[in-house]
Design a protein around this motif. Structure first.
Motif, PDB file in Angstrom:
ATOM      1  N   VAL B   6       9.351 -24.891  -6.641  1.00 45.28           N
ATOM      2  CA  VAL B   6       8.064 -26.247  -5.990  1.00 45.28           C
ATOM      3  C   VAL B   6       7.657 -26.591  -5.316  1.00 45.28           C
ATOM      4  O   VAL B   6       9.155 -26.995  -4.571  1.00 45.28           O
ATOM      5  CB  VAL B   6       8.346 -27.388  -7.478  1.00 45.28           C
ATOM      6  CG1 VAL B   6       7.698 -27.887  -7.908  1.00 45.28           C
ATOM      7  CG2 VAL B   6       7.908 -26.338  -8.787  1.00 45.28           C
ATOM      8  N   PHE B   7       7.301 -26.859  -4.556  1.00 49.39           N
ATOM      9  CA  PHE B   7       7.097 -27.679  -3.476  1.00 49.39           C
ATOM     10  C   PHE B   7       5.712 -28.638  -3.355  1.00 49.39           C
ATOM     11  O   PHE B   7       5.142 -28.954  -3.588  1.00 49.39           O
ATOM     12  CB  PHE B   7       6.029 -27.305  -2.012  1.00 49.39           C
ATOM     13  CG  PHE B   7       7.168 -25.617  -1.374  1.00 49.39           C
ATOM     14  CD1 PHE B   7       8.255 -25.555  -1.035  1.00 49.39           C
ATOM     15  CD2 PHE B   7       7.001 -23.973  -3.036  1.00 49.39           C
ATOM     16  CE1 PHE B   7       8.618 -24.099  -0.689  1.00 49.39           C
ATOM     17  CE2 PHE B   7       7.288 -23.137  -2.812  1.00 49.39           C
ATOM     18  CZ  PHE B   7       8.440 -23.101  -1.677  1.00 49.39           C
ATOM     19  N   ILE B   8       6.451 -29.969  -2.900  1.00 46.10           N
ATOM     20  CA  ILE B   8       5.483 -31.232  -3.248  1.00 46.10           C
ATOM     21  C   ILE B   8       5.064 -31.951  -1.806  1.00 46.10           C
ATOM     22  O   ILE B   8       5.978 -32.304  -1.074  1.00 46.10           O
ATOM     23  CB  ILE B   8       6.332 -32.395  -4.328  1.00 46.10           C
ATOM     24  CG1 ILE B   8       6.899 -31.341  -5.047  1.00 46.10           C
ATOM     25  CG2 ILE B   8       5.843 -33.095  -4.419  1.00 46.10           C
ATOM     26  CD1 ILE B   8       7.994 -31.707  -5.785  1.00 46.10           C
ATOM     27  N   VAL B  38      11.127 -28.544  -3.120  1.00 40.95           N
ATOM     28  CA  VAL B  38      11.400 -29.958  -1.448  1.00 40.95           C
ATOM     29  C   VAL B  38      10.516 -30.500  -1.834  1.00 40.95           C
ATOM     30  O   VAL B  38       8.821 -30.069  -2.121  1.00 40.95           O
ATOM     31  CB  VAL B  38      11.716 -28.368  -0.564  1.00 40.95           C
ATOM     32  CG1 VAL B  38      13.259 -27.661  -0.698  1.00 40.95           C
ATOM     33  CG2 VAL B  38      10.239 -27.796  -0.447  1.00 40.95           C
ATOM     34  N   GLU B  39      10.116 -31.548  -1.289  1.00 38.64           N
ATOM     35  CA  GLU B  39       9.104 -32.264  -0.510  1.00 38.64           C
ATOM     36  C   GLU B  39       8.901 -32.570   0.965  1.00 38.64           C
ATOM     37  O   GLU B  39       9.908 -31.893   1.586  1.00 38.64           O
ATOM     38  CB  GLU B  39       9.111 -33.442  -0.978  1.00 38.64           C
ATOM     39  CG  GLU B  39      10.657 -34.035  -1.314  1.00 38.64           C
ATOM     40  CD  GLU B  39      11.430 -34.701  -0.587  1.00 38.64           C
ATOM     41  OE1 GLU B  39      10.794 -35.011   0.733  1.00 38.64           O
ATOM     42  OE2 GLU B  39      12.648 -34.940  -0.205  1.00 38.64           O
ATOM     43  N   LEU B  68      -0.266 -31.064  -4.683  1.00 39.54           N
ATOM     44  CA  LEU B  68      -0.397 -32.038  -3.433  1.00 39.54           C
ATOM     45  C   LEU B  68      -2.063 -32.209  -4.031  1.00 39.54           C
ATOM     46  O   LEU B  68      -2.325 -32.384  -5.163  1.00 39.54           O
ATOM     47  CB  LEU B  68      -0.823 -30.988  -2.850  1.00 39.54           C
ATOM     48  CG  LEU B  68      -0.322 -29.309  -2.738  1.00 39.54           C
ATOM     49  CD1 LEU B  68      -2.152 -29.042  -1.987  1.00 39.54           C
ATOM     50  CD2 LEU B  68       0.374 -28.836  -1.297  1.00 39.54           C
ATOM     51  N   CYS B  69      -3.251 -32.126  -3.087  1.00 33.44           N
ATOM     52  CA  CYS B  69      -4.487 -32.828  -3.809  1.00 33.44           C
ATOM     53  C   CYS B  69      -5.187 -31.516  -4.125  1.00 33.44           C
ATOM     54  O   CYS B  69      -4.334 -30.083  -5.217  1.00 33.44           O
ATOM     55  CB  CYS B  69      -5.429 -32.817  -2.115  1.00 33.44           C
ATOM     56  SG  CYS B  69      -4.498 -31.083  -1.245  1.00 33.44           S
ATOM     57  N   SER B  70      -6.103 -31.975  -4.505  1.00 30.43           N
ATOM     58  CA  SER B  70      -7.226 -30.480  -5.722  1.00 30.43           C
ATOM     59  C   SER B  70      -7.501 -29.028  -5.277  1.00 30.43           C
ATOM     60  O   SER B  70      -7.432 -29.186  -3.682  1.00 30.43           O
ATOM     61  CB  SER B  70      -8.492 -31.413  -5.630  1.00 30.43           C
ATOM     62  OG  SER B  70      -9.479 -30.371  -6.099  1.00 30.43           O
ATOM     63  N   PRO B  71      -7.451 -28.129  -6.162  1.00 28.37           N
ATOM     64  CA  PRO B  71      -6.808 -26.749  -5.059  1.00 28.37           C
ATOM     65  C   PRO B  71      -7.974 -26.955  -4.517  1.00 28.37           C
ATOM     66  O   PRO B  71      -8.051 -25.216  -4.096  1.00 28.37           O
ATOM     67  CB  PRO B  71      -7.066 -25.745  -6.707  1.00 28.37           C
ATOM     68  CG  PRO B  71      -7.405 -26.940  -7.848  1.00 28.37           C
ATOM     69  CD  PRO B  71      -7.089 -28.351  -7.263  1.00 28.37           C
ATOM     70  N   LEU B  72      -9.624 -27.458  -5.016  1.00 25.31           N
ATOM     71  CA  LEU B  72     -10.346 -27.289  -3.649  1.00 25.31           C
ATOM     72  C   LEU B  72     -10.105 -27.445  -2.394  1.00 25.31           C
ATOM     73  O   LEU B  72     -11.115 -26.801  -1.043  1.00 25.31           O
ATOM     74  CB  LEU B  72     -11.558 -28.130  -4.511  1.00 25.31           C
ATOM     75  CG  LEU B  72     -12.347 -28.259  -5.972  1.00 25.31           C
ATOM     76  CD1 LEU B  72     -13.199 -28.614  -6.153  1.00 25.31           C
ATOM     77  CD2 LEU B  72     -13.323 -27.259  -5.928  1.00 25.31           C
ATOM     78  N   MET B  73      -9.143 -28.019  -2.354  1.00 26.17           N
ATOM     79  CA  MET B  73      -9.284 -28.751  -0.796  1.00 26.17           C
ATOM     80  C   MET B  73      -8.289 -27.441  -0.495  1.00 26.17           C
ATOM     81  O   MET B  73      -8.930 -26.953   0.591  1.00 26.17           O
ATOM     82  CB  MET B  73      -8.516 -29.808  -0.382  1.00 26.17           C
ATOM     83  CG  MET B  73      -9.146 -30.609  -1.851  1.00 26.17           C
ATOM     84  SD  MET B  73     -10.532 -31.456  -0.316  1.00 26.17           S
ATOM     85  CE  MET B  73      -9.506 -32.460   1.356  1.00 26.17           C
ATOM     86  N   HIS B  74      -6.967 -27.259  -1.016  1.00 23.84           N
ATOM     87  CA  HIS B  74      -6.147 -26.819  -0.229  1.00 23.84           C
ATOM     88  C   HIS B  74      -5.989 -25.329  -0.847  1.00 23.84           C
ATOM     89  O   HIS B  74      -5.202 -24.479  -0.606  1.00 23.84           O
ATOM     90  CB  HIS B  74      -4.872 -26.992   0.303  1.00 23.84           C
ATOM     91  CG  HIS B  74      -5.241 -27.394   1.489  1.00 23.84           C
ATOM     92  ND1 HIS B  74      -5.610 -27.050   2.622  1.00 23.84           N
ATOM     93  CD2 HIS B  74      -4.927 -29.092   2.227  1.00 23.84           C
ATOM     94  CE1 HIS B  74      -6.009 -27.973   3.592  1.00 23.84           C
ATOM     95  NE2 HIS B  74      -5.673 -29.303   3.363  1.00 23.84           N
ATOM     96  N   GLU B  75      -6.597 -25.162  -2.237  1.00 25.56           N
ATOM     97  CA  GLU B  75      -5.566 -23.717  -2.701  1.00 25.56           C
ATOM     98  C   GLU B  75      -5.721 -22.300  -2.361  1.00 25.56           C
ATOM     99  O   GLU B  75      -5.003 -21.474  -1.721  1.00 25.56           O
ATOM    100  CB  GLU B  75      -6.464 -23.471  -4.061  1.00 25.56           C
ATOM    101  CG  GLU B  75      -6.162 -22.481  -5.063  1.00 25.56           C
ATOM    102  CD  GLU B  75      -7.011 -21.716  -6.148  1.00 25.56           C
ATOM    103  OE1 GLU B  75      -6.164 -22.358  -7.329  1.00 25.56           O
ATOM    104  OE2 GLU B  75      -7.940 -21.431  -6.165  1.00 25.56           O
TER     105      GLU B  75
END
Lengths: 186, 673
Positions: B6-8, B38-39, B68-75
């Motif tokens: 998990v990466f936060i 981790v974060e 993190l942000c919306s999957p539209l941004m960085h998936e």
């Protein structure tokens, strides 16, 4: 120049909000030449909630509710219903009547309306001689249209005795129910 | 046991201001199956991605959650990074704790709880993620353009000039569309035919364009890159290969009083005809409804006079099949007929005409050779009233939208009228003037200032006929709402700028092709802003007024855009698609084919399951991955629960839902498994 008043939203304003001022109502109105505010101008005043201007103009009372405006309105606004409601509001409100209906054509129109209905209440139909007599007495214009009397009599258009409809009691109950309903609604 | 990382992300302050990111990381570390949690300040930065990549390798992760942000941004960013680290990208999921959490909450404690729940739910989901692979579909680099108006012509030429073969299907005998019938075009007043006909000729001569005129699309099957189209070539009754286009048949045909479609009913044509002199192809058609031979059984004059013997009375409709990779729908528009307006006397008074009819009257190639005459008695109209918004923006007539082109062509008409009838009076009734375009408002001002068109703000209520000094005139009753007065104009001619609507059959074609349309039957675009020329069906593109009312420049721009989209598609031999498609478990499927009935993309086919000796044991549904858009309709309807959506399986969804309700330390159900 008067600023546009921002009055509270009410049922009529919601109905009027659809108007986009195309003017098709004013264009087809057979009585437009007699109106101080054209139909579309009345709708504009309504959108602004400017009831003062609406009641000050004679348009509400010149309208004969032929519904030409309503049948042509591209936005399908129930114009005649709106105007009926406006007239009813005035009729139900003594304060409004004192303000807007104490002189001029409006007074006569309201008077005729009341006498007409009381005539109907009494006989169930119109008894013209009585209607004319009471109207002339109360309006103060004693001999209005009196010259037309004899020729109407000769042609048999003016009955001498009133005719009451059958079941007048039931008929009058309708009026009483309406009164009761109005009283309930306040 | 799963090995999940998990990466936060803090997203600077965007997430960390309202979510205690460290707490989320601690909570996730305690979840069974989570190996690392981790974060980091900015996960999307290069160092952030590096942390994830190294962890995938070092901890041998088989599932990753990035919160993190919306999957539209960085998936896409993180899936690509995961792939680089050797993990199947579809084993990575995004937990949206920014748009869905930190940005919309203020209370840090509550927001942290919610962020934990969201991330936890995604962890539960990732346990059941499958290793998916993008689907590859081969592409036939051959396009079909439906509709031969200016949009269709432009699209066909652009695709063909890009080096790909194009099949252009036009329903009428000639390409050219409405533009061929226009007189002059706004805002430059250049002659419409003069700018169009070179394009038409180019289409006819282009080696890469195969033109089917007088033909219609019969059926479409297949999917993006692999459509199979059947085209009905209507019987022309003329052999186009031997016909020389000399025109003698048309000259000699005795049936001469047929209202010409090209002249909008203002001119006449014969039963064998070429719609207009510059038609492409310049080959005649026999109108069998009116031809004496077809109606009465005798005549055959055209056959007698035809030199090359090209008349074929016995010809029948022919169905041709074409393999197509992409389809451009450019079926255009039509306008409401005058008869649609009884209050304006349309249909009753011949001098009440539509804008398109006025175009023909004003056109040098028109029935009056460009001289303005009243259709009723041929008089010069001294006063003409133009009514804009005839039918448009009229809820009562069922058309709520603005037809967009009328304001401009009404101004043009008023101008053309003034140029042709000096001293004539042009009145324009309008509600608003919508002239937003390069040099458009200037054009309208020119009509008002230089050409003295009188613009009256108001809608007309009625038009009626009145005889004045032996001449039938039209009385137009309108209102000038700026003055608050009624206006009555005695006119010689009334021109209705009648509303634009899609061509007849637009909806039927959309159903054949399998693409959505709106309540007015305009084709729906995939996204009103960002994907304006694509439909929601892959491989179907839109151009011109079939999508919404459009003028010529917009239609041309549209067509070029659609052509460019087609060429992007054709630039590869194969195309890759998301693997989020339906799958059918053939053991469970009992072949009710409810899925086949509900599938809007016709992606379900039937598959026979046979035993070794070749006997059919049962017939089950099968999904064509190339066609399926993953809408989930089949999954909802399937009573055997045989359908499932890859990437969104029932197991994943239910597990994710369960994840919201479990505490982060105890996970009985999952441990049991």
């Amino acid at each position: 120049m008067q600023a546009h008043p921002h009055t509270e939203q009410d049922e009529l304003k919601v109905m009027g909000a659809k108007c986009y001022q195309c003017g098709k109502c004013s264009a087809g109105c057979p009585l437009a030449s007699q109106m101080e505010l054209s139909t579309s101008q009345m709708m504009r005043q309504l959108q602004l909630g400017n009831y003062d201007a609406i009641y000050r103009s004679n348009s509400l009372w010149v309208c004969v509710a032929c519904e030409t405006c309503q049948s042509r309105c591209p936005q399908e606004i129930k114009i005649v219903e709106i105007w009926d409601t406006l007239r009813n509001r005035l009729f139900a409100d003594k304060k409004l009547q004192r303000k807007y209906a104490t002189k001029g054509a409006v007074r006569h129109i309201l008077l005729a309306h009341k006498i007409f209905l009381s005539n109907i209440y009494t006989f169930g139909r119109i008894f013209e001689p009585m209607l004319a007599a009471i109207y002339n007495l109360r309006s103060g214009d004693l001999f209005k249209d009196a010259s037309k009397g004899p020729s109407l009599l000769v042609k048999g258009k003016l009955p001498l005795l009133p005719h009451r409809i059958n079941g007048i009691k039931e008929f009058q109950r309708i009026f009483k129910n309406v009164e009761k309903y109005r009283a309930q609604k306040g | 046991m799963a090995r999940i990382g998990v990466f936060i992300c803090w997203c600077g302050e965007n997430i960390s201001r309202t979510v205690d990111v460290v707490k989320v990381a601690e909570a996730m570390a305690g979840v069974p199956g989570v190996v690392t949690s981790v974060e980091y300040k900015y996960m999307c930065s290069d160092p952030g991605q590096k942390i994830m990549k190294e962890s995938i390798k070092n901890d041998a992760l088989d599932g990753v959650v990035v919160a993190l942000c919306s999957p539209l941004m960085h998936e896409k960013t993180f899936r690509t990074a995961a792939e680089e680290a050797g993990l199947n990208p579809f084993l990575l999921e995004v937990a949206n704790i920014r748009e869905h959490c930190s940005w919309v909450h203020e209370n840090k404690e509550e927001a942290t709880k919610k962020a934990i729940a969201i991330t936890r739910s995604t962890v539960e989901r990732v346990r059941y993620n499958l290793q998916l692979k993008n689907i590859t579909v081969p592409i036939t680099a051959r396009a079909m353009v439906v509709g031969g108006g200016i949009a269709g012509i432009q699209a066909a030429l652009d695709i063909a000039n890009g080096g790909h073969e194009v099949v252009l299907v036009e329903r009428t005998p000639s390409i050219g569309g409405h533009m061929a019938g226009l007189s002059e075009t706004f805002p430059t007043l250049d002659c419409s035919q003069c700018i169009l006909t070179p394009r038409m000729v180019e289409v006819a001569r282009h080696p890469k364009i195969k033109l089917y005129s007088y033909a219609e699309v019969e059926s479409v099957s297949g999917f993006v890159g692999n459509f199979e189209v059947k085209i009905r070539k209507k019987a022309r009754s003329v052999d186009t290969s031997s016909c020389t286009g000399c025109g003698i048949c048309q000259e000699k045909c005795p049936q001469k009083n047929i209202a010409s479609e090209f002249e909008e009913g203002l001119g006449k044509r014969k039963a064998i005809y070429v719609p207009f002199p510059q038609a492409v192809p310049n080959k005649p058609v026999i109108d069998r409804k009116h031809c004496l031979y077809f109606t009465k059984g005798k005549c055959k004059i055209c056959e007698k006079v035809c030199g090359p013997k090209a008349i074929r009375y016995e010809q029948e409709d022919e169905i041709v099949e074409e393999r197509i990779g992409a389809i451009v729908l450019a079926t255009g528009y039509e306008t409401l007929p005058a008869t649609f307006f009884p209050e304006y006397g349309g249909g009753r008074y011949p001098d009440v005409i539509t804008g398109l009819q006025f175009e023909r009257l004003a056109s040098a190639s028109g029935p009056t050779s460009g001289e303005l005459k009243r259709p009723s008695d041929g008089r010069r109209p001294e006063t003409v009233v133009f009514l804009s918004c005839a039918g448009s923006r009229d809820l009562a007539k069922g058309i709520s939208y603005c037809s967009k082109i009328c304001c401009m062509y009404v101004a043009k008409h008023a101008m053309l009228y003034q140029h042709k009838v000096h001293g004539g009076k042009a009145y324009v009734f309008y509600m608003d003037v919508r002239a937003s375009g390069k040099n458009y408002d200037e054009f309208v001002r020119r009509a008002i200032e230089q050409d003295k068109a009188i613009y009256v703000r108001g809608r007309v209520a009625r038009v009626y006929e009145k005889e004045i000094e032996g001449v039938k005139k039209l009385v137009v009753k309108g209102a000038d709402t700026l003055l608050g007065e009624q206006v009555e104009i005695v006119a010689d001619m009334v021109v209705l700028a009648s509303a634009v609507k899609p061509s007849v059959g637009a909806a039927a074609l959309a159903q054949k092709v399998g693409t959505p349309y709106d309540q007015h039957h305009f084709y729906s675009e995939a996204h009103p802003k960002l994907r304006p020329v694509e439909s929601n069906t892959a491989g179907i593109f839109l151009a011109g007024a079939a999508q919404a009312p459009k003028d010529i420049p917009e239609s041309v721009a549209d067509a070029s855009a659609a052509a460019s989209k087609v060429q992007i598609l054709f630039s590869r031999k194969e195309m890759e698609r998301d693997p989020y498609v339906s799958m059918v478990n053939s053991d469970r499927c009992f072949g009710c084919f409810s899925c086949e009935a509900v599938c809007p993309y016709r992606a379900i086919s039937r598959k026979e399951i046979k035993n070794r000796s070749g006997e059919v044991l049962k017939v089950v549904a099968e999904v064509n991955a190339g066609l399926c858009q993953g809408c989930g309709g089949c999954i909802a309807i399937c009573r055997a629960k045989a359908c499932d959506l890859a990437g969104y399986t029932d197991q994943q969804i239910f597990s994710a839902i369960r994840g919201f309700n479990t505490t982060s330390t105890y996970e009985e159900e999952v441990v049991k498994k």
